[in-house]
Every structure is written in C-alpha cells, then in structure tokens.
Scaffold this motif. Structure first.
Motif, mmCIF file in Angstrom:
data_model
loop_
_atom_site.group_PDB
_atom_site.id
_atom_site.type_symbol
_atom_site.label_atom_id
_atom_site.label_comp_id
_atom_site.label_asym_id
_atom_site.label_seq_id
_atom_site.Cartn_x
_atom_site.Cartn_y
_atom_site.Cartn_z
ATOM 1 N N ALA A 24 -18.187 85.482 7.835
ATOM 2 C CA ALA A 24 -18.817 84.722 8.910
ATOM 3 C C ALA A 24 -19.427 85.658 9.945
ATOM 4 O O ALA A 24 -20.554 85.454 10.405
ATOM 5 C CB ALA A 24 -17.804 83.789 9.564
ATOM 6 N N SER A 25 -18.695 86.701 10.291
ATOM 7 C CA SER A 25 -19.180 87.678 11.262
ATOM 8 C C SER A 25 -20.440 88.368 10.751
ATOM 9 O O SER A 25 -21.405 88.551 11.496
ATOM 10 C CB SER A 25 -18.087 88.712 11.538
ATOM 11 O OG SER A 25 -18.561 89.718 12.392
ATOM 12 N N LYS A 26 -20.448 88.740 9.474
ATOM 13 C CA LYS A 26 -21.628 89.397 8.892
ATOM 14 C C LYS A 26 -22.830 88.449 8.895
ATOM 15 O O LYS A 26 -23.951 88.862 9.177
ATOM 16 C CB LYS A 26 -21.325 89.857 7.464
ATOM 17 C CG LYS A 26 -20.447 91.079 7.418
ATOM 18 C CD LYS A 26 -20.155 91.492 5.988
ATOM 19 C CE LYS A 26 -19.184 92.661 5.974
ATOM 20 N NZ LYS A 26 -18.803 93.031 4.610
ATOM 21 N N MET A 27 -22.597 87.173 8.571
ATOM 22 C CA MET A 27 -23.693 86.206 8.566
ATOM 23 C C MET A 27 -24.296 86.046 9.953
ATOM 24 O O MET A 27 -25.522 85.992 10.111
ATOM 25 C CB MET A 27 -23.198 84.847 8.072
ATOM 26 C CG MET A 27 -23.122 84.730 6.599
ATOM 27 S SD MET A 27 -22.775 83.023 6.178
ATOM 28 C CE MET A 27 -21.310 83.248 5.234
ATOM 29 N N ILE A 28 -23.445 85.959 10.952
ATOM 30 C CA ILE A 28 -23.926 85.785 12.322
ATOM 31 C C ILE A 28 -24.686 87.028 12.778
ATOM 32 O O ILE A 28 -25.738 86.915 13.415
ATOM 33 C CB ILE A 28 -22.758 85.443 13.272
ATOM 34 C CG1 ILE A 28 -22.242 84.040 12.933
ATOM 35 C CG2 ILE A 28 -23.195 85.540 14.730
ATOM 36 C CD1 ILE A 28 -20.967 83.657 13.622
ATOM 37 N N ASN A 29 -24.175 88.210 12.433
ATOM 38 C CA ASN A 29 -24.880 89.443 12.784
ATOM 39 C C ASN A 29 -26.238 89.523 12.095
ATOM 40 O O ASN A 29 -27.231 89.916 12.704
ATOM 41 C CB ASN A 29 -24.038 90.674 12.438
ATOM 42 C CG ASN A 29 -22.895 90.868 13.410
ATOM 43 O OD1 ASN A 29 -22.960 90.431 14.556
ATOM 44 N ND2 ASN A 29 -21.834 91.502 12.957
ATOM 45 N N CYS A 30 -26.298 89.139 10.812
ATOM 46 C CA CYS A 30 -27.577 89.131 10.080
ATOM 47 C C CYS A 30 -28.553 88.129 10.695
ATOM 48 O O CYS A 30 -29.754 88.411 10.788
ATOM 49 C CB CYS A 30 -27.347 88.803 8.604
ATOM 50 S SG CYS A 30 -26.598 90.157 7.687
ATOM 51 N N LEU A 31 -28.049 86.984 11.093
ATOM 52 C CA LEU A 31 -28.895 85.994 11.752
ATOM 53 C C LEU A 31 -29.465 86.562 13.047
ATOM 54 O O LEU A 31 -30.650 86.430 13.329
ATOM 55 C CB LEU A 31 -28.103 84.712 12.035
ATOM 56 C CG LEU A 31 -28.830 83.647 12.848
ATOM 57 C CD1 LEU A 31 -30.055 83.129 12.096
ATOM 58 C CD2 LEU A 31 -27.889 82.503 13.186
ATOM 59 N N ASN A 32 -28.621 87.213 13.816
ATOM 60 C CA ASN A 32 -29.047 87.811 15.075
ATOM 61 C C ASN A 32 -30.145 88.843 14.834
ATOM 62 O O ASN A 32 -31.174 88.841 15.526
ATOM 63 C CB ASN A 32 -27.847 88.442 15.783
ATOM 64 C CG ASN A 32 -28.163 88.879 17.190
ATOM 65 O OD1 ASN A 32 -29.053 88.345 17.829
ATOM 66 N ND2 ASN A 32 -27.438 89.875 17.674
ATOM 67 N N VAL A 33 -29.959 89.708 13.839
ATOM 68 C CA VAL A 33 -30.956 90.729 13.508
ATOM 69 C C VAL A 33 -32.258 90.066 13.060
ATOM 70 O O VAL A 33 -33.354 90.458 13.471
ATOM 71 C CB VAL A 33 -30.413 91.689 12.422
ATOM 72 C CG1 VAL A 33 -31.514 92.549 11.840
ATOM 73 C CG2 VAL A 33 -29.300 92.553 12.991
ATOM 74 N N SER A 34 -32.144 89.054 12.228
ATOM 75 C CA SER A 34 -33.316 88.352 11.711
ATOM 76 C C SER A 34 -34.114 87.699 12.838
ATOM 77 O O SER A 34 -35.347 87.785 12.873
ATOM 78 C CB SER A 34 -32.869 87.302 10.694
ATOM 79 O OG SER A 34 -33.948 86.572 10.225
#
Length: 166
Positions: A95-105
């Motif tokens: 979940a943390s990785k997904m949120i970080n990827c979303l933020n970067v995107s």
C-alpha cells in the motif's frame, strides 16, 4: 436522437469513486454530449431546453476541455490506486509503495503533462467543432515596491492555463 452510448453519471459526496465515474463518462462521451446539445438547441420542440442547451454549449471551450482531460487523467490514477488499496490481501508495504508511486506519477504529470493535456484537448475540440484557441483573460497586478513604476503584466493564454492548472 440517440447520441450517447452510456448514461452520464452524477457524483456522490459519499462515494469518492463516483467523482471519477462522472468525469470519465463525460470525457468518453463528450462528442455525443455536444451532438445531443446541438440537436436540442436547434429543435423548437424542446421549448426551454433550447435556451438551456445553447447556454451549456457556450460553456464548452478549450479551457473546459483542457480541465476535463486533466481531471480525467488525475482521477483515473487515483481511482486505480484506490481500488487496489481496498483489496483484502494487500500488505502495508504494498500500500505504501502504491501511494508513493501515485504521488510520483501525479508530480510528473504536474511537471511535464501540460503540453500533452493541451494537445489532447485541442484534438478533442477540433473533432467536435469547438474553437481551439485560448484568450488572455486578465492582467496580473503585482505589488509595487517604492521606486518602481506601477504596471500590470499581460500573460499569455498558455501561461494563464498553466497558472490555473497549478
């Protein structure tokens, strides 16, 4: 007068995904919506609907389409992550990785997406017969320091759109 393949959606304050569904259905059916409104605006059988359709059509310009494209892209990314986060077998680490990827995107879209969104918006406008030009909307006034001349700065339409975007 069957112009739309799907029904346009409304959004709900209680269901976050409904905002994406509402924007996405308008984005996907924009050409059909324009056609339906033009049909209504030229057919006197619709009475008061003629004036309403004409009024709505006047609101559809490049700026509107630009923001429609932009919000569809933003909400699409958030919607996909939101759905994955609701999965029962997701770990905190995932979940943390997904949120970080979303933020970067989203940050990349903010940094580099302006031209791509504008190009797509112009293409949509051209397809449906909407003027695909921006007009300068305002003069920016800034605070004048002592010893400076007072003057407003004209900004280009592209600069205005970028300022509104951020």
């Amino acid at each position: 007068m069957r112009c739309l393949k799907i029904t346009l959606k409304t959004h709900s304050d209680t269901r976050w995904a409904s905002k994406y569904n509402a924007v996405h259905s308008l984005y996907c059916q924009f050409g059909g919506v324009i056609k339906a409104l033009r049909d209504i605006s030229t057919n006197p059988i619709f009475g008061d609907g003629v004036a309403n359709a004409e009024s709505i059509l006047k609101q559809f310009d490049l700026e509107f389409v630009y923001f429609l494209v932009m919000w569809d892209k933003i909400l699409n990314q958030i919607y996909r992550v939101n759905k994955l986060l609701q999965s029962s077998n997701i770990s905190i680490d995932q979940a943390s990785k997904m949120i970080n990827c979303l933020n970067v995107s989203l940050q990349e879209m903010r940094d580099r997406g302006n031209e791509q969104i504008k190009t797509e918006a112009i293409s949509i406008c051209d397809k449906v017969g909407i003027k695909s030009e921006l007009k300068i909307k305002r003069t920016i006034k800034r605070k004048v320091m002592s010893g400076e001349n007072s003057s407003g700065e004209d900004i280009s339409a592209d600069q205005f759109l970028t300022l509104e975007y951020y």
